[in-house]
Design an enzyme around this catalytic site. Structure first.
Site, PDB file in Angstrom:
ATOM      1  N   GLY A  71       0.745  -1.248   0.000  1.00 27.97           N
ATOM      2  CA  GLY A  71       0.000   0.000   0.000  1.00 27.97           C
ATOM      3  C   GLY A  71       0.772   1.293   0.000  1.00 27.97           C
ATOM      4  O   GLY A  71       0.197   2.352  -0.259  1.00 27.97           O
ATOM      5  N   GLU A 109       3.717  -6.760   1.925  1.00 29.33           N
ATOM      6  CA  GLU A 109       3.321  -7.137   0.564  1.00 29.33           C
ATOM      7  C   GLU A 109       3.390  -5.931  -0.380  1.00 29.33           C
ATOM      8  O   GLU A 109       2.394  -5.570  -1.002  1.00 29.33           O
ATOM      9  CB  GLU A 109       1.885  -7.682   0.572  1.00 29.33           C
ATOM     10  CG  GLU A 109       1.660  -8.832   1.527  1.00 29.33           C
ATOM     11  CD  GLU A 109       0.169  -9.153   1.737  1.00 29.33           C
ATOM     12  OE1 GLU A 109      -0.693  -8.395   1.245  1.00 29.33           O
ATOM     13  OE2 GLU A 109      -0.120 -10.159   2.396  1.00 29.33           O
ATOM     14  N   ARG A 143      -4.737   2.924 -16.070  1.00 32.63           N
ATOM     15  CA  ARG A 143      -4.865   3.695 -14.831  1.00 32.63           C
ATOM     16  C   ARG A 143      -5.493   5.085 -15.021  1.00 32.63           C
ATOM     17  O   ARG A 143      -6.337   5.480 -14.232  1.00 32.63           O
ATOM     18  CB  ARG A 143      -3.505   3.802 -14.111  1.00 32.63           C
ATOM     19  CG  ARG A 143      -2.876   2.440 -13.774  1.00 32.63           C
ATOM     20  CD  ARG A 143      -1.735   2.530 -12.774  1.00 32.63           C
ATOM     21  NE  ARG A 143      -2.213   2.890 -11.465  1.00 32.63           N
ATOM     22  CZ  ARG A 143      -2.201   4.091 -10.969  1.00 32.63           C
ATOM     23  NH1 ARG A 143      -1.648   5.080 -11.635  1.00 32.63           N
ATOM     24  NH2 ARG A 143      -2.702   4.349  -9.779  1.00 32.63           N
ATOM     25  N   CYS A 155     -11.758   3.887 -29.643  1.00 33.58           N
ATOM     26  CA  CYS A 155     -12.947   4.724 -29.865  1.00 33.58           C
ATOM     27  C   CYS A 155     -13.723   4.964 -28.579  1.00 33.58           C
ATOM     28  O   CYS A 155     -14.877   4.524 -28.447  1.00 33.58           O
ATOM     29  CB  CYS A 155     -13.865   4.064 -30.873  1.00 33.58           C
ATOM     30  SG  CYS A 155     -12.979   3.551 -32.322  1.00 33.58           S
ATOM     31  N   GLU A 156     -13.075   5.535 -27.599  1.00 39.05           N
ATOM     32  CA  GLU A 156     -13.754   5.920 -26.366  1.00 39.05           C
ATOM     33  C   GLU A 156     -13.091   7.192 -25.865  1.00 39.05           C
ATOM     34  O   GLU A 156     -11.863   7.297 -25.883  1.00 39.05           O
ATOM     35  CB  GLU A 156     -13.593   4.836 -25.274  1.00 39.05           C
ATOM     36  CG  GLU A 156     -14.275   3.552 -25.612  1.00 39.05           C
ATOM     37  CD  GLU A 156     -14.478   2.654 -24.394  1.00 39.05           C
ATOM     38  OE1 GLU A 156     -14.638   3.159 -23.269  1.00 39.05           O
ATOM     39  OE2 GLU A 156     -14.477   1.434 -24.607  1.00 39.05           O
TER      40      GLU A 156
HETATM   41  N1  LLP Z   1      -1.596  -6.944  -0.717  1.00 38.90           N
HETATM   42  C1  LLP Z   1      -2.885  -7.046  -1.081  1.00 38.90           C
HETATM   43  C2  LLP Z   1      -3.757  -7.984  -0.359  1.00 38.90           C
HETATM   44  C3  LLP Z   1      -3.384  -6.244  -2.109  1.00 38.90           C
HETATM   45  O1  LLP Z   1      -4.678  -6.340  -2.445  1.00 38.90           O
HETATM   46  C4  LLP Z   1      -2.524  -5.343  -2.782  1.00 38.90           C
HETATM   47  C5  LLP Z   1      -3.029  -4.503  -3.865  1.00 38.90           C
HETATM   48  C6  LLP Z   1      -1.177  -5.301  -2.402  1.00 38.90           C
HETATM   49  C7  LLP Z   1      -0.748  -6.106  -1.356  1.00 38.90           C
HETATM   50  C8  LLP Z   1      -0.176  -4.410  -3.060  1.00 38.90           C
HETATM   51  O2  LLP Z   1      -0.471  -3.070  -2.884  1.00 38.90           O
HETATM   52  P1  LLP Z   1       0.572  -1.936  -3.341  1.00 38.90           P
HETATM   53  O3  LLP Z   1       1.787  -2.038  -2.475  1.00 38.90           O
HETATM   54  O4  LLP Z   1       0.897  -2.159  -4.768  1.00 38.90           O
HETATM   55  O5  LLP Z   1      -0.185  -0.677  -3.135  1.00 38.90           O
HETATM   56  N2  LLP Z   1      -4.743  -1.361  -9.859  1.00 38.90           N
HETATM   57  C9  LLP Z   1      -4.602  -0.349  -8.836  1.00 38.90           C
HETATM   58  C10 LLP Z   1      -4.008  -0.894  -7.568  1.00 38.90           C
HETATM   59  C11 LLP Z   1      -4.775  -2.043  -7.009  1.00 38.90           C
HETATM   60  C12 LLP Z   1      -4.183  -2.589  -5.744  1.00 38.90           C
HETATM   61  C13 LLP Z   1      -4.841  -3.829  -5.339  1.00 38.90           C
HETATM   62  N3  LLP Z   1      -4.254  -4.479  -4.212  1.00 38.90           N
HETATM   63  C14 LLP Z   1      -3.781   0.810  -9.399  1.00 38.90           C
HETATM   64  O6  LLP Z   1      -3.394   0.777 -10.559  1.00 38.90           O
HETATM   65  O7  LLP Z   1      -3.563   1.796  -8.705  1.00 38.90           O
END
Ligand code: LLP
Length: 424
Positions: free
Chosen positions: A239, A279, A318, A348-349
């Site tokens: 996160g 994570e 994104r 086309c959007e």
């Molecule tokens: N752990 C879990 C359970 C998660 O669901 C996620 C991301 C992470 C770790 C990793 O999070 P990070 O460190 O990358 O923030 N597609 C979206 C982001 C979706 C994140 C989903 N879960 C974007 O492009 O911003």
């Protein structure tokens, strides 16, 4: 810090010019810097070095097996969310005992695959999932290691689509049901309680929500220990955000500041000799990749100028999905005057854009642009919409480069389709 810089008037990835990459591999192409990936992993790991830790890279952010291999060679584990990601992680050489399996909807088949592989832990998100995992493990004569993902009802203060730690979100076990679910887990003979997990959201730009979540978990851990439910690990999720804007409006804390805050809030780790699991996805891969694209045409309406690129929102969704900002720069440095343009793709959007009302030096058809901060949730979210072929992915290490995923062919895209005889 990343390794995409201008040298002699031309943007490079490490020692390789992006024009050379475009000549050799075509466009659109994702380009990743190995040195940046390594540096980000090292900085993140060092930030948590005060405690026993396991950094499980979140495979969904960038799931290319070469990227995973590079991180594995530095000691990374993997945070996976599907059977497909399990296969990728194993193929990349990530040790099963460094794999954590997250996600709100694991199937029995995926549970079997992961039990067979011998992963470190399942992050379980509901009572129903716990019961099914117990049953599947029991049938296989195994014990499934489990952390319960707790929903601490903490506001991550990020985009609502990627905020996951609130009561109204589908994630985790409700705070009020946590203890009874632990008691149940301790009672199932084919389940082994391993730890506690939470993940409150993505692209966080403050440490406070992490600290709030850590404080909530600490209360629960102490209560469980008092009930003789022992834990071995605490998983604080991913996160941590990255700066997308230069200069940043949304400048997130550095990994060092984040690490210090998390370690301090989780005093329970050292007190009870627990391992910290993290994570991270975006903070490792986000600024380690760009999307290289060629300008096809420029055109003007009465009120706007459009720069039309050969990349589209199927390559990088994104901006369309979250109104996300990505920096864009010309590959060749120029002293042409700046103008305000929309950078758009060929789909086309109207949602097919990379930037709106962005000030850029004047660009012309045939020139190359680098769309920055695209190493996380870029290729991994790409699709074949409009029957567009998914981009090539290239990894650069010093002066070396290689395609780590060839550009798709239309035959590959059509491979699983067929016309049934009854239509003839
Ligand atoms: N752990 C879990 C359970 C998660 O669901 C996620 C991301 C992470 C770790 C990793 O999070 P990070 O460190 O990358 O923030 N597609 C979206 C982001 C979706 C994140 C989903 N879960 C974007 O492009 O911003």
């Amino acid at each position: 810090m990343n390794h995409f810089e201008y040298k002699d008037g031309e943007k490079h990835c490490e020692e390789v010019s992006l024009s050379e990459i475009a000549r050799e591999y075509g466009t659109p192409t994702y380009v990743y810097s190995a040195a940046t990936l390594k540096r980000h992993f090292e900085v993140f790991d060092k930030a948590l070095s005060a405690v026993d830790r396991l950094i499980c890279f979140s495979v969904k952010a960038n799931s290319n097996i070469a990227v995973l291999r590079l991180l594995a060679s530095m000691g990374a584990g993997a945070d996976i969310v599907s059977g497909g990601e399990l296969v990728r992680a194993l193929r990349a050489g990530i040790a099963p005992e460094k794999i954590v399996f997250s996600g709100v909807g694991k199937t029995a088949g995926e549970m079997r695959m992961a039990l067979e592989a011998g992963i470190l832990v399942f992050n379980v998100e509901s009572r129903a999932e716990l019961e099914l995992l117990g049953k599947v493990a029991g049938e296989m004569g195994k014990r499934a290691p489990v952390s319960l993902r707790i929903n601490p009802n903490v506001d991550a203060k990020t985009h609502p689509y990627i905020s996951t730690g609130l009561q109204r979100n589908k994630f985790g076990i409700p705070w009020g049901a946590a203890k009874e679910t632990y008691r149940r887990a301790a009672e199932i003979s084919s389940i082994e309680v391993h730890g506690m997990d939470c993940h409150i959201g993505s692209q966080l730009t403050e440490t406070e929500p992490f600290v709030d979540a850590a404080n909530m978990l600490t209360v629960l851990i102490e209560e469980l220990i008092a009930e003789d439910i022992a834990l071995k690990a605490v998983d604080i999720g991913g996160g941590l955000g990255i700066p997308y804007q230069e200069p940043g409006e949304d400048r997130p804390p550095s990994p060092a500041i984040y690490g210090e805050a998390v370690v301090e809030a989780l005093g329970v780790l050292r007190k009870h000799s627990l391992q910290l699991i993290c994570e991270p996805g975006r903070v490792i891969a986000g600024n380690a990749g760009i999307l290289l694209t060629e300008v096809l045409y420029c055109k003007e309406s009465e009120i706007k100028k459009f720069v039309i690129t050969d990349a589209a929102f199927n390559d990088l969704m994104r901006p369309a999905l979250y109104s996300a900002y990505h920096p864009i720069s010309p590959v060749m440095q120029t002293d042409r005057s700046k103008e305000v343009v929309d950078v758009v793709g060929p789909i086309c959007e109207t949602g097919d854009f990379f930037a709106r009302d962005r000030e850029l030096p004047e660009v012309r058809g045939g020139e190359l642009l680098a769309i920055g901060a695209a190493g996380a949730y870029g290729f991994s979210m790409a699709s074949n919409y409009n029957s567009r072929l998914r981009a090539c992915e290239v990894l650069v290490m010093g002066a070396e480069h290689a395609a780590i995923r060839r550009r798709e062919t239309i035959e590959q895209v059509l491979e699983n389709e067929s016309i049934p005889a009854f239509l003839d």
